[in-house]
Design a protein around this motif. Structure first.
Motif, PDB file in Angstrom:
ATOM      1  N   THR A  89      -1.271 107.281 -27.973  1.00  0.00           N
ATOM      2  CA  THR A  89      -0.423 106.404 -28.776  1.00  0.00           C
ATOM      3  C   THR A  89       0.072 105.272 -27.888  1.00  0.00           C
ATOM      4  O   THR A  89       0.574 105.508 -26.786  1.00  0.00           O
ATOM      5  CB  THR A  89       0.778 107.179 -29.346  1.00  0.00           C
ATOM      6  OG1 THR A  89       0.283 108.264 -30.128  1.00  0.00           O
ATOM      7  CG2 THR A  89       1.647 106.294 -30.204  1.00  0.00           C
ATOM      8  N   VAL A  90      -0.106 104.047 -28.367  1.00  0.00           N
ATOM      9  CA  VAL A  90       0.304 102.878 -27.592  1.00  0.00           C
ATOM     10  C   VAL A  90       1.124 101.938 -28.461  1.00  0.00           C
ATOM     11  O   VAL A  90       0.987 101.921 -29.683  1.00  0.00           O
ATOM     12  CB  VAL A  90      -0.911 102.113 -27.010  1.00  0.00           C
ATOM     13  CG1 VAL A  90      -1.678 102.952 -26.019  1.00  0.00           C
ATOM     14  CG2 VAL A  90      -1.821 101.609 -28.107  1.00  0.00           C
ATOM     15  N   THR A 100       2.765  99.977 -33.269  1.00  0.00           N
ATOM     16  CA  THR A 100       2.455 101.268 -32.663  1.00  0.00           C
ATOM     17  C   THR A 100       1.256 101.864 -33.375  1.00  0.00           C
ATOM     18  O   THR A 100       1.148 101.824 -34.596  1.00  0.00           O
ATOM     19  CB  THR A 100       3.653 102.228 -32.790  1.00  0.00           C
ATOM     20  OG1 THR A 100       4.781 101.626 -32.151  1.00  0.00           O
ATOM     21  CG2 THR A 100       3.361 103.563 -32.129  1.00  0.00           C
ATOM     22  N   GLY A 101       0.347 102.441 -32.571  1.00  0.00           N
ATOM     23  CA  GLY A 101      -0.828 103.068 -33.156  1.00  0.00           C
ATOM     24  C   GLY A 101      -1.550 103.943 -32.152  1.00  0.00           C
ATOM     25  O   GLY A 101      -1.247 103.936 -30.962  1.00  0.00           O
ATOM     26  N   LEU A 117      -6.924 100.206 -32.921  1.00  0.00           N
ATOM     27  CA  LEU A 117      -5.796 101.111 -33.150  1.00  0.00           C
ATOM     28  C   LEU A 117      -5.710 101.496 -34.617  1.00  0.00           C
ATOM     29  O   LEU A 117      -6.031 100.699 -35.504  1.00  0.00           O
ATOM     30  CB  LEU A 117      -4.477 100.429 -32.774  1.00  0.00           C
ATOM     31  CG  LEU A 117      -4.325  99.876 -31.361  1.00  0.00           C
ATOM     32  CD1 LEU A 117      -3.026  99.104 -31.255  1.00  0.00           C
ATOM     33  CD2 LEU A 117      -4.360 100.975 -30.356  1.00  0.00           C
ATOM     34  N   GLU A 118      -5.236 102.723 -34.849  1.00  0.00           N
ATOM     35  CA  GLU A 118      -4.898 103.145 -36.205  1.00  0.00           C
ATOM     36  C   GLU A 118      -3.392 103.351 -36.254  1.00  0.00           C
ATOM     37  O   GLU A 118      -2.836 104.157 -35.502  1.00  0.00           O
ATOM     38  CB  GLU A 118      -5.614 104.441 -36.581  1.00  0.00           C
ATOM     39  CG  GLU A 118      -5.330 104.877 -38.002  1.00  0.00           C
ATOM     40  CD  GLU A 118      -6.059 106.149 -38.384  1.00  0.00           C
ATOM     41  OE1 GLU A 118      -5.983 106.515 -39.562  1.00  0.00           O
ATOM     42  OE2 GLU A 118      -6.687 106.784 -37.517  1.00  0.00           O
ATOM     43  N   THR A 119      -2.726 102.601 -37.121  1.00  0.00           N
ATOM     44  CA  THR A 119      -1.272 102.696 -37.232  1.00  0.00           C
ATOM     45  C   THR A 119      -0.901 103.922 -38.067  1.00  0.00           C
ATOM     46  O   THR A 119      -1.755 104.553 -38.693  1.00  0.00           O
ATOM     47  CB  THR A 119      -0.686 101.435 -37.885  1.00  0.00           C
ATOM     48  OG1 THR A 119      -1.173 101.339 -39.224  1.00  0.00           O
ATOM     49  CG2 THR A 119      -1.044 100.193 -37.098  1.00  0.00           C
ATOM     50  N   SER A 120       0.383 104.242 -38.080  1.00  0.00           N
ATOM     51  CA  SER A 120       0.853 105.400 -38.847  1.00  0.00           C
ATOM     52  C   SER A 120       0.621 105.203 -40.344  1.00  0.00           C
ATOM     53  O   SER A 120       0.512 106.168 -41.095  1.00  0.00           O
ATOM     54  CB  SER A 120       2.334 105.661 -38.571  1.00  0.00           C
ATOM     55  OG  SER A 120       3.089 104.509 -38.909  1.00  0.00           O
ATOM     56  N   ILE A 134       2.120  97.485 -24.320  1.00  0.00           N
ATOM     57  CA  ILE A 134       3.462  97.521 -23.739  1.00  0.00           C
ATOM     58  C   ILE A 134       3.776  98.913 -23.219  1.00  0.00           C
ATOM     59  O   ILE A 134       4.248  99.081 -22.104  1.00  0.00           O
ATOM     60  CB  ILE A 134       4.520  97.109 -24.797  1.00  0.00           C
ATOM     61  CG1 ILE A 134       4.249  95.709 -25.290  1.00  0.00           C
ATOM     62  CG2 ILE A 134       5.916  97.227 -24.226  1.00  0.00           C
ATOM     63  CD1 ILE A 134       5.083  95.317 -26.493  1.00  0.00           C
ATOM     64  N   THR A 135       3.513  99.932 -24.064  1.00  0.00           N
ATOM     65  CA  THR A 135       3.852 101.314 -23.732  1.00  0.00           C
ATOM     66  C   THR A 135       2.685 102.220 -24.079  1.00  0.00           C
ATOM     67  O   THR A 135       2.030 102.039 -25.094  1.00  0.00           O
ATOM     68  CB  THR A 135       5.089 101.770 -24.549  1.00  0.00           C
ATOM     69  OG1 THR A 135       6.138 100.815 -24.397  1.00  0.00           O
ATOM     70  CG2 THR A 135       5.573 103.131 -24.104  1.00  0.00           C
TER      71      THR A 135
END
Length: 137
Positions: A89-90, A100-101, A117-120, A134-135
């Motif tokens: 998750t990034v 976030t995804g 990425l796949e988001t929520s 970023i994270t």
């Protein structure tokens, strides 16, 4: 015909400018040979200056080769880092804010890794770069 020695303070930009002019080590040696062939016999090139020019050309070529190898190493390191993100998750920074995804896929475009990425919410975001991350969780 005198050739002034190259100042080695900014070798990387010199290497780039030589490459843009199509000059390589062989071309530089050809220039020195031409200089020696057509020099004024009454004012020959000083031996110290000649050896200094050869040393600078050799140093310039070695710096160019080192730069190529470093670029290759950075590319491999970037690919390795990206592979470690699969399934993680990034948080990424986008034009519209932070997103976030989970990293679902990796592709390489223009020698740069791109994340998918796949988001929520089930949306897919393609072509995110490592610099946008970023994270990592």
């Amino acid at each position: 015909m005198a050739i002034s020695p190259i100042n080695s303070t900014n070798t990387q930009s010199q290497s780039a400018s030589l490459a843009s002019m199509g000059l390589d080590m062989q071309s530089l040696l050809q220039i020195i040979l031409t200089q020696l062939t057509y020099q004024d016999p009454l004012k020959p090139v000083d031996n110290f200056e000649f050896v200094s020019q050869l040393a600078q050309f050799t140093s310039l070529e070695q710096t160019r080769q080192l730069t190529e190898k470093m670029d290759s190493l950075l590319s491999v390191q970037s690919a390795t880092q990206t592979l470690g993100l699969l399934g993680r998750t990034v948080d990424i920074k986008t034009d519209s804010g932070q997103l976030t995804g989970i990293v679902k896929g990796i592709s390489f475009k223009e020698n740069e890794p791109k994340l998918t990425l796949e988001t929520s919410g089930g949306q897919f975001v393609a072509d995110a770069t490592l610099s946008q991350v970023i994270t990592v969780r």
